[in-house]
Design a protein around this motif. Structure first.
Motif, short mmCIF file in Angstrom:
data_model
loop_
_atom_site.label_atom_id
_atom_site.label_comp_id
_atom_site.label_asym_id
_atom_site.label_seq_id
_atom_site.Cartn_x
_atom_site.Cartn_y
_atom_site.Cartn_z
N LEU A 19 0.82 -1.21 0.00
CA LEU A 19 0.00 0.00 0.00
C LEU A 19 0.86 1.26 0.00
O LEU A 19 0.53 2.25 -0.68
CB LEU A 19 -0.93 0.00 1.21
CG LEU A 19 -2.05 -1.05 1.21
CD1 LEU A 19 -2.77 -1.07 2.56
CD2 LEU A 19 -3.06 -0.75 0.09
N GLN A 30 -2.32 6.78 1.98
CA GLN A 30 -2.47 5.35 2.21
C GLN A 30 -3.84 5.01 2.78
O GLN A 30 -4.44 4.00 2.36
CB GLN A 30 -1.35 4.85 3.13
CG GLN A 30 -1.33 3.33 3.27
CD GLN A 30 -0.06 2.84 3.94
OE1 GLN A 30 1.01 3.43 3.78
NE2 GLN A 30 -0.15 1.75 4.70
N PRO A 31 -4.39 5.81 3.73
CA PRO A 31 -5.76 5.51 4.20
C PRO A 31 -6.79 5.54 3.06
O PRO A 31 -7.70 4.71 3.03
CB PRO A 31 -6.02 6.61 5.22
CG PRO A 31 -4.67 6.99 5.72
CD PRO A 31 -3.78 6.89 4.52
N THR A 34 -6.43 2.36 1.14
CA THR A 34 -6.98 1.24 1.91
C THR A 34 -8.49 1.17 1.72
O THR A 34 -9.06 0.08 1.53
CB THR A 34 -6.64 1.39 3.40
OG1 THR A 34 -5.21 1.39 3.55
CG2 THR A 34 -7.22 0.25 4.21
N ARG A 35 -9.15 2.32 1.79
CA ARG A 35 -10.61 2.35 1.58
C ARG A 35 -10.96 1.90 0.16
O ARG A 35 -11.97 1.20 -0.05
CB ARG A 35 -11.15 3.75 1.86
CG ARG A 35 -11.12 4.12 3.34
CD ARG A 35 -11.93 5.37 3.63
NE ARG A 35 -11.31 6.57 3.01
CZ ARG A 35 -10.41 7.33 3.62
NH1 ARG A 35 -9.97 7.00 4.83
NH2 ARG A 35 -9.92 8.39 3.01
N ARG A 38 -10.99 -1.82 -0.11
CA ARG A 38 -12.21 -2.40 0.48
C ARG A 38 -13.38 -2.28 -0.49
O ARG A 38 -14.20 -3.20 -0.62
CB ARG A 38 -12.54 -1.68 1.80
CG ARG A 38 -11.56 -1.97 2.93
CD ARG A 38 -12.18 -1.59 4.27
NE ARG A 38 -11.22 -1.69 5.37
CZ ARG A 38 -10.59 -0.67 5.91
NH1 ARG A 38 -10.79 0.57 5.44
NH2 ARG A 38 -9.73 -0.85 6.89
N ARG A 51 -4.95 -10.61 4.84
CA ARG A 51 -4.70 -9.44 5.68
C ARG A 51 -3.85 -9.84 6.88
O ARG A 51 -4.14 -10.82 7.57
CB ARG A 51 -6.00 -8.80 6.14
CG ARG A 51 -6.73 -8.06 5.01
CD ARG A 51 -8.04 -7.43 5.48
NE ARG A 51 -8.55 -6.49 4.50
CZ ARG A 51 -9.26 -6.81 3.43
NH1 ARG A 51 -9.55 -8.09 3.20
NH2 ARG A 51 -9.67 -5.88 2.60
N ASN A 54 -0.85 -4.55 9.65
CA ASN A 54 -0.35 -3.41 8.86
C ASN A 54 0.06 -3.81 7.44
O ASN A 54 0.91 -3.17 6.83
CB ASN A 54 0.84 -2.75 9.56
CG ASN A 54 0.47 -2.18 10.92
OD1 ASN A 54 -0.63 -1.65 11.10
ND2 ASN A 54 1.38 -2.32 11.88
N ARG A 55 -0.57 -4.88 6.92
CA ARG A 55 -0.18 -5.32 5.57
C ARG A 55 -1.29 -6.15 4.94
O ARG A 55 -1.98 -6.91 5.63
CB ARG A 55 1.11 -6.14 5.64
CG ARG A 55 1.58 -6.67 4.28
CD ARG A 55 2.87 -7.46 4.41
NE ARG A 55 3.25 -8.03 3.14
CZ ARG A 55 3.93 -7.38 2.19
NH1 ARG A 55 4.30 -6.13 2.41
NH2 ARG A 55 4.25 -7.97 1.05
N ILE A 56 -1.50 -5.94 3.65
CA ILE A 56 -2.41 -6.81 2.90
C ILE A 56 -1.67 -7.28 1.65
O ILE A 56 -0.77 -6.61 1.15
CB ILE A 56 -3.72 -6.11 2.51
CG1 ILE A 56 -3.46 -4.93 1.53
CG2 ILE A 56 -4.49 -5.64 3.74
CD1 ILE A 56 -4.73 -4.34 0.97
#
Length: 284
Positions: A19, A30-31, A34-35, A38, A51, A54-56
């Motif tokens: 990310l 980064q937020p 992240t959204r 999703r 997941r 702090n990592r995907i």
């Protein structure tokens, strides 16, 4: 519903692997990224990531989703280009000719009739004209004879007769008319981009050498100062183009007397009917 912008970010994540690197590459936080991941996952309706803290990372289904995302983005880009090309095609009238002279009158006529359109012109070989008109790449083709293809329509447009421009001191200047056979062996000036006339002169005068000129000023200077033969057409204005010390002698070979025909596909018949052809006849 899949969102193309979100799919672009999803593919960027697949390319970058994390990310943080993805956010840095595509210049978003980064937020926010992240959204987006999703929402992409929700749009597919299945889990796409492993997941961890702090990592995907993409799971097997996520990797398959990336393949489809790439294809969707590629198809979307192609769709935009195709629609833009179609729209541009509606505004451009494509004309291909076997020689320049018929364009001198046809292009102003088209421009006057369709001032909002752009005209694209090319001087190309006759077989290219036939192929391009047949497949729709060309709206109007110009041939030096009646169209041989039954699937296309044509109409006579304008006549052009070729003459030779000779120095007054040349033995040829004593003639009232000439044939290519009499010119064979004499060296000649030719302009470039004169279409089928170049091949015709070379074929009818195999013993001659031709000096091809790309610049109009240089061509006229050579006509004025050299003893080389050159050619003129009755569709130009000889008084303005031929300097003193030269004589124009008609060429009597049948090949030097050409009636140009406009050709098109049947659904583009209007192009052949709207431009006031001087020698108009019924469409074949």
């Amino acid at each position: 519903m899949l969102d193309l912008v979100e799919l672009e970010q999803f593919v960027a994540f697949a390319d970058c692997g994390t990310l943080s690197r993805t956010a840095e590459r595509i210049h978003i936080s980064q937020p926010t990224l992240t959204r987006t991941m999703r929402r992409v996952e929700d749009a597919f309706g299945v889990s796409l990531f492993h997941r961890g803290k702090n990592r995907i990372e993409l799971n097997e289904t996520g990797q398959k989703a990336v393949e489809y995302a790439r294809k969707l983005l590629f198809d979307a880009e192609n769709a935009v280009r195709a629609v833009q090309a179609f729209d541009n095609g509606l505004r451009v009238i494509h004309v291909e000719s076997c020689a320049p002279a018929p364009l001198w009158s046809l292009l102003p006529a088209i421009s006057h009739k369709y001032p909002q359109n752009t005209i694209s012109t090319k001087i190309v070989d006759i077989d290219v004209i036939l192929a391009d008109v047949a497949d729709g790449a060309c709206d109007i083709g110009i041939l030096p004879y009646h169209c041989p293809e039954d699937a296309l329509i044509d109409r006579p447009y304008i006549r052009e007769r070729l003459a030779v421009c000779v120095p007054v001191g040349s033995p040829l200047a004593a003639e009232r008319e000439l044939m290519f056979e009499q010119l064979n062996g004499y060296n000649c000036l030719l302009r470039d981009q004169i279409g089928f006339w170049t091949d015709l002169c070379r074929r009818k005068m195999p013993a001659s050498r031709f000096l091809i000129q790309t610049d109009e000023f240089e061509f006229q200077e050579l006509v004025r100062t050299s003893t080389l033969l050159s050619f003129v057409t009755d569709l130009a204005n000889p008084k303005n183009l031929i300097p003193s010390g030269r004589k124009i002698v008609p060429i009597t070979d049948p090949e030097a007397d050409v009636t140009y025909h406009l050709i098109s596909r049947p659904e583009k018949r209007k192009w052949l009917l709207q431009f006031g052809m001087p020698s108009a006849q019924e469409i074949h």
